[in-house]
Design an enzyme around this catalytic site. Structure first.
Site, PDB file in Angstrom:
ATOM      1  N   ASP A 227     -23.265  33.659 -29.249  1.00 24.75           N
ATOM      2  CA  ASP A 227     -21.864  33.354 -29.534  1.00 24.75           C
ATOM      3  C   ASP A 227     -21.128  34.605 -30.000  1.00 24.75           C
ATOM      4  O   ASP A 227     -20.008  34.884 -29.557  1.00 24.75           O
ATOM      5  CB  ASP A 227     -21.800  32.253 -30.594  1.00 24.75           C
ATOM      6  CG  ASP A 227     -20.392  31.822 -30.929  1.00 24.75           C
ATOM      7  OD1 ASP A 227     -19.603  31.539 -30.007  1.00 24.75           O
ATOM      8  OD2 ASP A 227     -20.076  31.757 -32.129  1.00 24.75           O
TER       9      ASP A 227
ATOM     10  N   HIS B  29     -16.403  30.597 -22.119  1.00 23.79           N
ATOM     11  CA  HIS B  29     -17.146  31.048 -23.303  1.00 23.79           C
ATOM     12  C   HIS B  29     -18.455  30.271 -23.431  1.00 23.79           C
ATOM     13  O   HIS B  29     -19.521  30.855 -23.652  1.00 23.79           O
ATOM     14  CB  HIS B  29     -16.280  30.872 -24.552  1.00 23.79           C
ATOM     15  CG  HIS B  29     -17.036  30.976 -25.836  1.00 23.79           C
ATOM     16  ND1 HIS B  29     -17.643  32.146 -26.265  1.00 23.79           N
ATOM     17  CD2 HIS B  29     -17.300  30.055 -26.797  1.00 23.79           C
ATOM     18  CE1 HIS B  29     -18.236  31.933 -27.433  1.00 23.79           C
ATOM     19  NE2 HIS B  29     -18.043  30.679 -27.772  1.00 23.79           N
TER      20      HIS B  29
ATOM     21  N   HIS C 252     -22.323  24.034 -28.386  1.00 21.40           N
ATOM     22  CA  HIS C 252     -22.275  24.522 -29.766  1.00 21.40           C
ATOM     23  C   HIS C 252     -20.921  24.359 -30.450  1.00 21.40           C
ATOM     24  O   HIS C 252     -20.860  24.308 -31.665  1.00 21.40           O
ATOM     25  CB  HIS C 252     -22.764  25.971 -29.858  1.00 21.40           C
ATOM     26  CG  HIS C 252     -21.779  27.008 -29.430  1.00 21.40           C
ATOM     27  ND1 HIS C 252     -21.606  27.385 -28.124  1.00 21.40           N
ATOM     28  CD2 HIS C 252     -20.906  27.741 -30.150  1.00 21.40           C
ATOM     29  CE1 HIS C 252     -20.677  28.320 -28.054  1.00 21.40           C
ATOM     30  NE2 HIS C 252     -20.223  28.565 -29.273  1.00 21.40           N
ATOM     31  N   ASP C 253     -19.838  24.248 -29.709  1.00 23.37           N
ATOM     32  CA  ASP C 253     -18.523  24.088 -30.331  1.00 23.37           C
ATOM     33  C   ASP C 253     -17.948  22.671 -30.215  1.00 23.37           C
ATOM     34  O   ASP C 253     -16.826  22.433 -30.650  1.00 23.37           O
ATOM     35  CB  ASP C 253     -17.518  25.081 -29.722  1.00 23.37           C
ATOM     36  CG  ASP C 253     -17.677  26.479 -30.274  1.00 23.37           C
ATOM     37  OD1 ASP C 253     -18.168  26.620 -31.414  1.00 23.37           O
ATOM     38  OD2 ASP C 253     -17.304  27.442 -29.585  1.00 23.37           O
TER      39      ASP C 253
ATOM     40  N   GLU D  52     -17.225  20.911 -33.618  1.00 21.08           N
ATOM     41  CA  GLU D  52     -16.210  21.642 -34.370  1.00 21.08           C
ATOM     42  C   GLU D  52     -14.820  21.538 -33.740  1.00 21.08           C
ATOM     43  O   GLU D  52     -13.821  21.453 -34.445  1.00 21.08           O
ATOM     44  CB  GLU D  52     -16.658  23.105 -34.401  1.00 21.08           C
ATOM     45  CG  GLU D  52     -15.871  24.021 -35.252  1.00 21.08           C
ATOM     46  CD  GLU D  52     -16.527  25.399 -35.265  1.00 21.08           C
ATOM     47  OE1 GLU D  52     -15.769  26.378 -35.280  1.00 21.08           O
ATOM     48  OE2 GLU D  52     -17.772  25.490 -35.262  1.00 21.08           O
ATOM     49  N   ASP D  53     -14.763  21.548 -32.408  1.00 20.63           N
ATOM     50  CA  ASP D  53     -13.477  21.711 -31.724  1.00 20.63           C
ATOM     51  C   ASP D  53     -13.023  20.544 -30.854  1.00 20.63           C
ATOM     52  O   ASP D  53     -11.980  20.641 -30.215  1.00 20.63           O
ATOM     53  CB  ASP D  53     -13.534  22.958 -30.818  1.00 20.63           C
ATOM     54  CG  ASP D  53     -13.681  24.245 -31.609  1.00 20.63           C
ATOM     55  OD1 ASP D  53     -13.364  24.247 -32.813  1.00 20.63           O
ATOM     56  OD2 ASP D  53     -14.110  25.244 -31.027  1.00 20.63           O
TER      57      ASP D  53
END
Length: 187
Positions: free
Chosen positions: A125, A38, A64-65, A68-69
């Site tokens: 995204d 992804h 980008h994640d 957050e993750d």
């Protein structure tokens, strides 16, 4: 002094960082693809949208994640990739202290006022997410939940319109074809 190949080195470092940070993560779909797939798709879409002329936003797309993750910190990303990258990453990061419904609404509300770079990452995204949802949806999601996801993504992208015609066209194609595929129709 920056070397001519510094953006390529930065990109490779960001790819390595993202791959290691997301090493045990898989997509939610029935195929359970490695999460890094992804991230690489989002980075490719952004690179194509900018004709490869903005390495900052491409690197931010790869990362980008991560806030957050993963256990990555704002400070770590800033130290490794610079303030411009971390600002885009932070702008595209959901605040996990909010409820899921609040996070989803915040994405809709914040889309129109996002920076141009954050808008590119968000658009890419959403394209990637809709493609994944159509081809490898979560097995435990009923059709209504999948369709609701498409409609929510459409609402987010409404605030991103005017950012990049190519990415918007890819989103529109993923939206229409994905809904048709989910509903068992041919595009």
């Amino acid at each position: 002094m920056s070397l001519p190949n510094a953006p390529l080195l930065d990109f490779a470092r960001a790819l390595d960082f993202a791959a290691h940070k997301h090493i045990d993560q898989r997509r939610k779909g029935v195929r359970a693809e490695p999460y890094v797939n992804h991230l690489s798709e989002v980075a490719l879409l952004v690179a194509e949208a900018t004709d490869g002329k903005d390495p900052v936003v491409v690197i931010a797309a790869l990362l980008h994640d991560t806030l957050e993750d993963t256990d990555a910190s704002y400070e770590e990303i800033e130290r490794l990739f610079g303030v411009e990258v971390v600002q885009v990453v932070a702008e595209t990061t959901d605040d996990k202290r909010m409820s899921k419904a609040e996070r989803k609404q915040h994405q809709i509300d914040a889309a129109a006022t996002a920076s141009p770079r954050a808008k590119l990452v968000k658009l890419a995204d959403k394209v990637s997410n809709l493609r994944s949802m159509a081809h490898s949806p979560p097995a435990d999601w009923p059709l209504t939940r999948k369709v609701e996801y498409f409609e929510w993504a459409h609402a987010v992208v409404a605030g991103l319109r005017g950012t990049d015609a190519r990415l918007e066209a890819l989103f529109d194609r993923a939206y229409h074809d994905g809904l048709a595929e989910l509903r068992g129709q041919t595009a």
